[in-house]
Scaffold this motif. Structure first.
Motif, PDB file in Angstrom:
ATOM      1  N   LEU A  16       0.831  -1.209   0.000  1.00 28.00           N
ATOM      2  CA  LEU A  16       0.000   0.000   0.000  1.00 28.00           C
ATOM      3  C   LEU A  16       0.862   1.253   0.000  1.00 28.00           C
ATOM      4  O   LEU A  16       0.578   2.222  -0.717  1.00 28.00           O
ATOM      5  N   LEU A  17       1.918   1.243   0.794  1.00 28.59           N
ATOM      6  CA  LEU A  17       2.811   2.396   0.842  1.00 28.59           C
ATOM      7  C   LEU A  17       3.554   2.578  -0.482  1.00 28.59           C
ATOM      8  O   LEU A  17       3.697   3.697  -0.982  1.00 28.59           O
ATOM      9  N   THR A  18       4.014   1.471  -1.058  1.00 26.22           N
ATOM     10  CA  THR A  18       4.720   1.543  -2.344  1.00 26.22           C
ATOM     11  C   THR A  18       3.798   2.068  -3.430  1.00 26.22           C
ATOM     12  O   THR A  18       4.188   2.927  -4.235  1.00 26.22           O
ATOM     13  N   ASP A  19       2.561   1.589  -3.445  1.00 24.95           N
ATOM     14  CA  ASP A  19       1.592   2.049  -4.443  1.00 24.95           C
ATOM     15  C   ASP A  19       1.266   3.531  -4.272  1.00 24.95           C
ATOM     16  O   ASP A  19       0.829   4.182  -5.231  1.00 24.95           O
ATOM     17  N   SER A  20       1.466   4.051  -3.049  1.00 29.37           N
ATOM     18  CA  SER A  20       1.228   5.474  -2.796  1.00 29.37           C
ATOM     19  C   SER A  20       2.441   6.329  -3.135  1.00 29.37           C
ATOM     20  O   SER A  20       2.421   7.545  -2.903  1.00 29.37           O
ATOM     21  N   GLY A  21       3.491   5.701  -3.654  1.00 29.36           N
ATOM     22  CA  GLY A  21       4.647   6.448  -4.106  1.00 29.36           C
ATOM     23  C   GLY A  21       5.784   6.556  -3.124  1.00 29.36           C
ATOM     24  O   GLY A  21       6.758   7.277  -3.376  1.00 29.36           O
ATOM     25  N   HIS A  22       5.710   5.825  -2.010  1.00 32.44           N
ATOM     26  CA  HIS A  22       6.760   5.897  -1.007  1.00 32.44           C
ATOM     27  C   HIS A  22       7.825   4.832  -1.253  1.00 32.44           C
ATOM     28  O   HIS A  22       7.543   3.768  -1.807  1.00 32.44           O
ATOM     29  N   GLU A  23       9.026   5.113  -0.803  1.00 34.13           N
ATOM     30  CA  GLU A  23      10.096   4.122  -0.793  1.00 34.13           C
ATOM     31  C   GLU A  23      10.049   3.416   0.559  1.00 34.13           C
ATOM     32  O   GLU A  23      10.139   4.061   1.605  1.00 34.13           O
ATOM     33  N   VAL A  24       9.906   2.097   0.549  1.00 31.40           N
ATOM     34  CA  VAL A  24       9.705   1.335   1.777  1.00 31.40           C
ATOM     35  C   VAL A  24      10.887   0.399   1.987  1.00 31.40           C
ATOM     36  O   VAL A  24      11.276  -0.351   1.086  1.00 31.40           O
ATOM     37  N   VAL A  25      11.442   0.440   3.188  1.00 32.06           N
ATOM     38  CA  VAL A  25      12.480  -0.502   3.595  1.00 32.06           C
ATOM     39  C   VAL A  25      11.917  -1.303   4.762  1.00 32.06           C
ATOM     40  O   VAL A  25      11.555  -0.742   5.795  1.00 32.06           O
ATOM     41  N   GLY A  26      11.809  -2.618   4.580  1.00 29.42           N
ATOM     42  CA  GLY A  26      11.253  -3.475   5.609  1.00 29.42           C
ATOM     43  C   GLY A  26      12.298  -3.925   6.604  1.00 29.42           C
ATOM     44  O   GLY A  26      13.449  -4.182   6.246  1.00 29.42           O
ATOM     45  N   LEU A  27      11.885  -4.018   7.863  1.00 27.40           N
ATOM     46  CA  LEU A  27      12.760  -4.487   8.933  1.00 27.40           C
ATOM     47  C   LEU A  27      11.991  -5.532   9.743  1.00 27.40           C
ATOM     48  O   LEU A  27      10.845  -5.310  10.123  1.00 27.40           O
ATOM     49  N   ALA A  28      12.629  -6.669   9.974  1.00 30.40           N
ATOM     50  CA  ALA A  28      12.012  -7.735  10.769  1.00 30.40           C
ATOM     51  C   ALA A  28      13.101  -8.717  11.178  1.00 30.40           C
ATOM     52  O   ALA A  28      14.259  -8.609  10.746  1.00 30.40           O
ATOM     53  N   ARG A  29      12.734  -9.703  11.983  1.00 32.08           N
ATOM     54  CA  ARG A  29      13.703 -10.697  12.444  1.00 32.08           C
ATOM     55  C   ARG A  29      14.103 -11.667  11.355  1.00 32.08           C
ATOM     56  O   ARG A  29      15.156 -12.311  11.437  1.00 32.08           O
ATOM     57  N   SER A  30      13.269 -11.799  10.308  1.00 33.29           N
ATOM     58  CA  SER A  30      13.607 -12.670   9.181  1.00 33.29           C
ATOM     59  C   SER A  30      12.781 -12.247   7.980  1.00 33.29           C
ATOM     60  O   SER A  30      11.707 -11.666   8.114  1.00 33.29           O
ATOM     61  N   GLY A  31      13.301 -12.521   6.802  1.00 39.10           N
ATOM     62  CA  GLY A  31      12.555 -12.322   5.571  1.00 39.10           C
ATOM     63  C   GLY A  31      12.346 -10.889   5.150  1.00 39.10           C
ATOM     64  O   GLY A  31      11.532 -10.628   4.253  1.00 39.10           O
ATOM     65  N   ALA A  32      13.077  -9.939   5.725  1.00 41.37           N
ATOM     66  CA  ALA A  32      12.868  -8.529   5.407  1.00 41.37           C
ATOM     67  C   ALA A  32      14.067  -7.957   4.661  1.00 41.37           C
ATOM     68  O   ALA A  32      15.104  -8.607   4.499  1.00 41.37           O
ATOM     69  N   ASP A  33      13.932  -6.710   4.200  1.00 41.80           N
ATOM     70  CA  ASP A  33      15.058  -6.027   3.566  1.00 41.80           C
ATOM     71  C   ASP A  33      16.242  -5.925   4.524  1.00 41.80           C
ATOM     72  O   ASP A  33      17.394  -6.096   4.133  1.00 41.80           O
ATOM     73  N   ARG A  34      15.931  -5.595   5.772  1.00 43.22           N
ATOM     74  CA  ARG A  34      16.947  -5.567   6.817  1.00 43.22           C
ATOM     75  C   ARG A  34      16.522  -6.530   7.923  1.00 43.22           C
ATOM     76  O   ARG A  34      15.454  -6.364   8.531  1.00 43.22           O
ATOM     77  N   VAL A  35      17.341  -7.541   8.154  1.00 42.09           N
ATOM     78  CA  VAL A  35      17.044  -8.544   9.178  1.00 42.09           C
ATOM     79  C   VAL A  35      17.700  -8.094  10.481  1.00 42.09           C
ATOM     80  O   VAL A  35      18.928  -8.073  10.606  1.00 42.09           O
ATOM     81  N   VAL A  36      16.862  -7.704  11.440  1.00 48.44           N
ATOM     82  CA  VAL A  36      17.334  -7.148  12.708  1.00 48.44           C
ATOM     83  C   VAL A  36      16.403  -7.610  13.819  1.00 48.44           C
ATOM     84  O   VAL A  36      15.183  -7.617  13.655  1.00 48.44           O
ATOM     85  N   ASP A  37      16.972  -7.985  14.942  1.00 45.78           N
ATOM     86  CA  ASP A  37      16.202  -8.238  16.153  1.00 45.78           C
ATOM     87  C   ASP A  37      16.041  -6.904  16.867  1.00 45.78           C
ATOM     88  O   ASP A  37      17.029  -6.290  17.300  1.00 45.78           O
ATOM     89  N   VAL A  38      14.808  -6.422  16.985  1.00 43.43           N
ATOM     90  CA  VAL A  38      14.581  -5.097  17.551  1.00 43.43           C
ATOM     91  C   VAL A  38      15.005  -5.020  19.015  1.00 43.43           C
ATOM     92  O   VAL A  38      15.183  -3.920  19.559  1.00 43.43           O
ATOM     93  N   LEU A  39      15.205  -6.160  19.661  1.00 46.41           N
ATOM     94  CA  LEU A  39      15.686  -6.163  21.038  1.00 46.41           C
ATOM     95  C   LEU A  39      17.199  -5.968  21.127  1.00 46.41           C
ATOM     96  O   LEU A  39      17.738  -5.803  22.221  1.00 46.41           O
TER      97      LEU A  39
END
Length: 267
Positions: free
Chosen positions: A19-42
Motif C-alpha cells: 500500500l505504501l509503495t503504491d502510494s509512491g513511497h520508498e519502503v524498507v522493511g525491517l524484521a527478524r527474518s525475511g525482510a530487507d533488513r534482518v534485525v532483532d529489535v531487542l
C-alpha cells in the motif's frame, strides 16, 4: 517519503508495504527474518545501526511477538523494542513515528472507551503485564516530535488468529465481554492514512462494538465451525469496546468493513 516499516513480515506489515509503495513511497522493511533488513529489535546496537544506515523520513512500528501466543514476550517487545526503535529514530533525525497499539487496554467503564479514557495500568495479572507493555510503548513513542498511536481493535481476517485457519477462531467463549473488531485490511489502510494525521492516539476499530455472545457465533458460522454454547453472566469491566468517533469525525477515516457482520462474510 522514505519509510522504515518495522514488522514488515507480520500480518499487517505484509499488506502495508505494498500500500505504501503504491502510494509512491520508498519502503524498507525491517524484521527478524525475511525482510530487507534482518534485525532483532531487542538488539539495541543493531537497531541503531540499521536505522542510521536507512535514514528514513518516517518509521512505522508494526512489530509484535505473538506467534507463540506469549503475551509476556509481546509486552517485553513493546517495552524494550519500542524504546530501541524510538531512540534510533531520534538519533537519525526522524520526526514522525506511527506505532501499533491496542484498543482493549482501557480501564473498566460502562461505555465504549474513547482516547481520553485512561489505560488500565492498575489491572491485576496477567492483564497488568499486557497493559504495562502498551503503556511503555505509547510513552516511548511520544518522545518523537510527530507521533501517532494506532489503537487497533481485535484483528480478524486472513493471517490473523480469527480466520478460517486462525488459531483462536474456535476457542473464544461466547460470553458478555464486549470487543471492538477490525478487519486486517482496514488496519493497514489506517496506517497509510496516519502519515498525515496529527499527533495523538486514535482508536482504529469498526463501528460495531459487540459482546462475544453475538460475534463469536457469527465468526464460527463464517469459518465453518459449529455454534458455541452461550456463556451467561456479566462482562468483565474492562471488556467495554472502543469508540472510533475521533477517527471518523475528526480524521475522516472510514473502515471498509464498518461492522464485523460484513467483514466476517469475506472469510
Amino acid at each position: 517519503m522514505r519509510i522504515l516499516l518495522a514488522g514488515s513480515t507480520g500480518v499487517i506489515g505484509r499488506r502495508l508495504g505494498p500500500l505504501l509503495t503504491d502510494s509512491g513511497h520508498e519502503v524498507v522493511g525491517l524484521a527478524r527474518s525475511g525482510a530487507d533488513r534482518v534485525v532483532d529489535v531487542l538488539d539495541r546496537d543493531a537497531v541503531a545501526a540499521a536505522v542510521g544506515e536507512i535514514h528514513p523520513d518516517v518509521v512505522i512500528h508494526q512489530l509484535t511477538s505473538l506467534s507463540g501466543r506469549d503475551l509476556a514476550a509481546n509486552a517485553w517487545l513493546r517495552r524494550e523494542g519500542t524504546r530501541n526503535l524510538v531512540d534510533a529514530a531520534l538519533a537519525s533525525g526522524v520526526r514522525r513515528l506511527i506505532a501499533q497499539s491496542i484498543s482493549w487496554a482501557y480501564e473498566p467503564g460502562r461505555e465504549p472507551a474513547t482516547e481520553d479514557t485512561p489505560l488500565d495500568v492498575d489491572a491485576p495479572e496477567p492483564r497488568h503485564t499486557s497493559v504495562a507493555g502498551v503503556a511503555a510503548l505509547e510513552e516511548a513513542v511520544r518522545d518523537v516530535p510527530e507521533w501517532v498511536v494506532l489503537r487497533y481493535g481485535t484483528l480478524y481476517g486472513p493471517g490473523t488468529w480469527y480466520a478460517r485457519d486462525g488459531a483462536l477462531a474456535g476457542m473464544v467463549a461466547a460470553d458478555a465481554d464486549v470487543s471492538s473488531l477490525l478487519h486486517v485490511d482496514d488496519a493497514a489502510a489506517a496506517a497509510v492514512a496516519a502519515l498525515s494525521w496529527p499527533s495523538g492516539a486514535v482508536n482504529v476499530c469498526d463501528d460495531d462494538p459487540a459482546p462475544a455472545a453475538a460475534w463469536v457465533p457469527a465468526l464460527r458460522r463464517a469459518v465453518g465451525l459449529p455454534s458455541p454454547a452461550i456463556v451467561e453472566g456479566d462482562r468483565r469491566g474492562w471488556a467495554r469496546g472502543a469508540s472510533n468517533q475521533r477517527a471518523r469525525k475528526e480524521l475522516g477515516w472510514n473502515p471498509r468493513y464498518p461492522s464485523w457482520r460484513e467483514g466476517f462474510a469475506t472469510l
